[in-house]
Design a protein around this motif. Structure first.
Motif, PDB file in Angstrom:
ATOM      1  N   PRO A  28       0.841  -1.213   0.000  1.00  0.00           N
ATOM      2  CA  PRO A  28       0.000   0.000   0.000  1.00  0.00           C
ATOM      3  C   PRO A  28       0.864   1.246   0.000  1.00  0.00           C
ATOM      4  CG  PRO A  28      -0.022  -1.027   2.164  1.00  0.00           C
ATOM      5  CD  PRO A  28       0.742  -1.958   1.278  1.00  0.00           C
ATOM      6  N   PHE A  29       1.242   1.681  -1.156  1.00  0.00           N
ATOM      7  CA  PHE A  29       2.224   2.745  -1.361  1.00  0.00           C
ATOM      8  C   PHE A  29       1.922   3.975  -0.518  1.00  0.00           C
ATOM      9  CE2 PHE A  29       5.415   4.984  -3.737  1.00  0.00           C
ATOM     10  CZ  PHE A  29       4.934   6.274  -3.912  1.00  0.00           C
ATOM     11  N   LYS A  30       0.657   4.389  -0.496  1.00  0.00           N
ATOM     12  CA  LYS A  30       0.318   5.660   0.153  1.00  0.00           C
ATOM     13  C   LYS A  30       0.590   5.633   1.652  1.00  0.00           C
ATOM     14  CE  LYS A  30      -4.567   4.565   0.895  1.00  0.00           C
ATOM     15  NZ  LYS A  30      -5.958   4.993   0.631  1.00  0.00           N
ATOM     16  N   ALA A  49      17.209  11.343  -0.102  1.00  0.00           N
ATOM     17  CA  ALA A  49      15.999  12.101   0.226  1.00  0.00           C
ATOM     18  C   ALA A  49      14.907  11.153   0.686  1.00  0.00           C
ATOM     19  CB  ALA A  49      15.520  12.894  -0.986  1.00  0.00           C
ATOM     20  N   GLY A  50      13.989  11.682   1.476  1.00  0.00           N
ATOM     21  CA  GLY A  50      12.857  10.898   1.941  1.00  0.00           C
ATOM     22  C   GLY A  50      11.588  11.729   1.904  1.00  0.00           C
ATOM     23  N   ILE A  51      10.453  11.047   1.820  1.00  0.00           N
ATOM     24  CA  ILE A  51       9.168  11.740   1.808  1.00  0.00           C
ATOM     25  C   ILE A  51       8.178  10.934   2.614  1.00  0.00           C
ATOM     26  CG2 ILE A  51       8.468  10.677  -0.397  1.00  0.00           C
ATOM     27  CD1 ILE A  51       7.074  13.418  -1.013  1.00  0.00           C
ATOM     28  N   GLY A  52       7.460  11.622   3.490  1.00  0.00           N
ATOM     29  CA  GLY A  52       6.522  10.963   4.373  1.00  0.00           C
ATOM     30  C   GLY A  52       5.273  10.483   3.658  1.00  0.00           C
ATOM     31  N   SER A  53       4.547   9.615   4.339  1.00  0.00           N
ATOM     32  CA  SER A  53       3.354   9.030   3.756  1.00  0.00           C
ATOM     33  C   SER A  53       2.152   9.956   3.857  1.00  0.00           C
ATOM     34  CB  SER A  53       3.018   7.716   4.453  1.00  0.00           C
ATOM     35  OG  SER A  53       2.804   7.947   5.844  1.00  0.00           O
ATOM     36  N   GLY A  54       2.065  10.712   4.920  1.00  0.00           N
ATOM     37  CA  GLY A  54       0.888  11.520   5.153  1.00  0.00           C
ATOM     38  C   GLY A  54       0.997  12.882   4.523  1.00  0.00           C
ATOM     39  N   SER A  55       1.569  13.794   5.252  1.00  0.00           N
ATOM     40  CA  SER A  55       1.717  15.149   4.743  1.00  0.00           C
ATOM     41  C   SER A  55       2.764  15.245   3.663  1.00  0.00           C
ATOM     42  CB  SER A  55       2.085  16.090   5.891  1.00  0.00           C
ATOM     43  OG  SER A  55       3.336  15.717   6.454  1.00  0.00           O
ATOM     44  N   GLY A  56       3.506  14.179   3.483  1.00  0.00           N
ATOM     45  CA  GLY A  56       4.521  14.195   2.447  1.00  0.00           C
ATOM     46  C   GLY A  56       5.709  15.069   2.787  1.00  0.00           C
ATOM     47  N   SER A  57       6.019  15.158   4.077  1.00  0.00           N
ATOM     48  CA  SER A  57       7.158  15.979   4.477  1.00  0.00           C
ATOM     49  C   SER A  57       8.437  15.434   3.856  1.00  0.00           C
ATOM     50  CB  SER A  57       7.271  16.004   5.994  1.00  0.00           C
ATOM     51  OG  SER A  57       7.467  14.704   6.493  1.00  0.00           O
ATOM     52  N   GLU A  58       9.270  16.359   3.387  1.00  0.00           N
ATOM     53  CA  GLU A  58      10.472  16.004   2.643  1.00  0.00           C
ATOM     54  C   GLU A  58      11.719  16.251   3.480  1.00  0.00           C
ATOM     55  OE1 GLU A  58       8.139  18.235  -0.943  1.00  0.00           O
ATOM     56  OE2 GLU A  58      10.329  18.423  -0.906  1.00  0.00           O
ATOM     57  N   THR A  59      12.686  15.367   3.325  1.00  0.00           N
ATOM     58  CA  THR A  59      13.993  15.557   3.956  1.00  0.00           C
ATOM     59  C   THR A  59      15.069  15.228   2.935  1.00  0.00           C
ATOM     60  OG1 THR A  59      13.846  13.308   4.850  1.00  0.00           O
ATOM     61  CG2 THR A  59      13.262  15.107   6.340  1.00  0.00           C
ATOM     62  N   ILE A  70      12.168  15.712  -4.015  1.00  0.00           N
ATOM     63  CA  ILE A  70      11.460  14.435  -3.998  1.00  0.00           C
ATOM     64  C   ILE A  70       9.964  14.699  -3.972  1.00  0.00           C
ATOM     65  CG2 ILE A  70      11.514  14.270  -1.464  1.00  0.00           C
ATOM     66  CD1 ILE A  70      11.895  11.231  -1.785  1.00  0.00           C
ATOM     67  N   SER A  71       9.216  13.862  -4.670  1.00  0.00           N
ATOM     68  CA  SER A  71       7.760  13.993  -4.666  1.00  0.00           C
ATOM     69  C   SER A  71       7.149  12.622  -4.900  1.00  0.00           C
ATOM     70  CB  SER A  71       7.294  14.993  -5.728  1.00  0.00           C
ATOM     71  OG  SER A  71       7.664  14.561  -7.027  1.00  0.00           O
ATOM     72  N   ARG A  72       5.847  12.552  -4.702  1.00  0.00           N
ATOM     73  CA  ARG A  72       5.153  11.271  -4.874  1.00  0.00           C
ATOM     74  C   ARG A  72       3.755  11.511  -5.421  1.00  0.00           C
ATOM     75  NH1 ARG A  72       5.280   8.569   0.753  1.00  0.00           N
ATOM     76  NH2 ARG A  72       3.980   6.974  -0.280  1.00  0.00           N
ATOM     77  N   LEU A  81      12.165  11.939  -8.309  1.00  0.00           N
ATOM     78  CA  LEU A  81      13.271  12.757  -7.818  1.00  0.00           C
ATOM     79  C   LEU A  81      13.697  13.677  -8.959  1.00  0.00           C
ATOM     80  CD1 LEU A  81      15.079  13.232  -5.305  1.00  0.00           C
ATOM     81  CD2 LEU A  81      16.802  11.806  -6.447  1.00  0.00           C
ATOM     82  N   GLN A  82      13.407  14.957  -8.803  1.00  0.00           N
ATOM     83  CA  GLN A  82      13.882  15.953  -9.758  1.00  0.00           C
ATOM     84  C   GLN A  82      15.280  16.361  -9.328  1.00  0.00           C
ATOM     85  OE1 GLN A  82      12.315  17.215 -12.571  1.00  0.00           O
ATOM     86  NE2 GLN A  82      14.244  18.283 -12.973  1.00  0.00           N
ATOM     87  N   VAL A  83      16.233  16.155 -10.208  1.00  0.00           N
ATOM     88  CA  VAL A  83      17.625  16.462  -9.880  1.00  0.00           C
ATOM     89  C   VAL A  83      18.106  17.569 -10.801  1.00  0.00           C
ATOM     90  CG1 VAL A  83      18.084  14.193  -8.919  1.00  0.00           C
ATOM     91  CG2 VAL A  83      18.493  14.553 -11.323  1.00  0.00           C
TER      92      VAL A  83
END
Length: 112
Positions: A28-30, A49-59, A70-72, A81-83
């Motif tokens: 379940p990707f989301k 980079a990382g991105i959270g499941s809920g709010s999609g917080s990026e690090t 990073i986006s999803r 991943l836009q580089v």
């Protein structure tokens, strides 16, 4: 079974850009935090980079802040991943990852 497949790598000149994509399936990707990691020739695996499941917080690791995004898309089970402003030291295999799993990677080479 978790499946991750990366796309979008290539050879670019310094300062160039690429958009890396990852197609995910089998879970379940989301609901999952997702990551991009990379491995340069002869070096250890490095978290990028990382991105959270809920709010999609990026690090981001410090070396890519301001250059990578990073986006999803949870509807498509896709990670991106836009580089931008690529440097030779960004040359590596790039992998999307969830938990202990990662794909086979896509190669990014930055050279004149």
């Amino acid at each position: 079974e978790v499946q991750l497949e990366e796309f979008g790598g290539g050879l670019v000149q310094p300062g160039g850009s690429l958009r890396l994509s990852c197609a995910a399936s089998g879970f379940p990707f989301k609901n999952y935090h997702m990551r991009w990691v990379r491995q340069a020739p002869g070096k250890d695996l490095e978290w990028v980079a990382g991105i959270g499941s809920g709010s999609g917080s990026e690090t981001y690791t410090d070396s890519v802040k301001g250059r990578f995004t990073i986006s999803r898309d949870n509807a498509k089970s896709a990670l991106y991943l836009q580089v931008n402003s690529l440097k030779p030291e960004d040359t590596a295999g790039y992998y999307c990852a969830v938990g202990a799993a990662r794909g086979r990677g896509t190669q990014v080479a930055v050279a004149s």
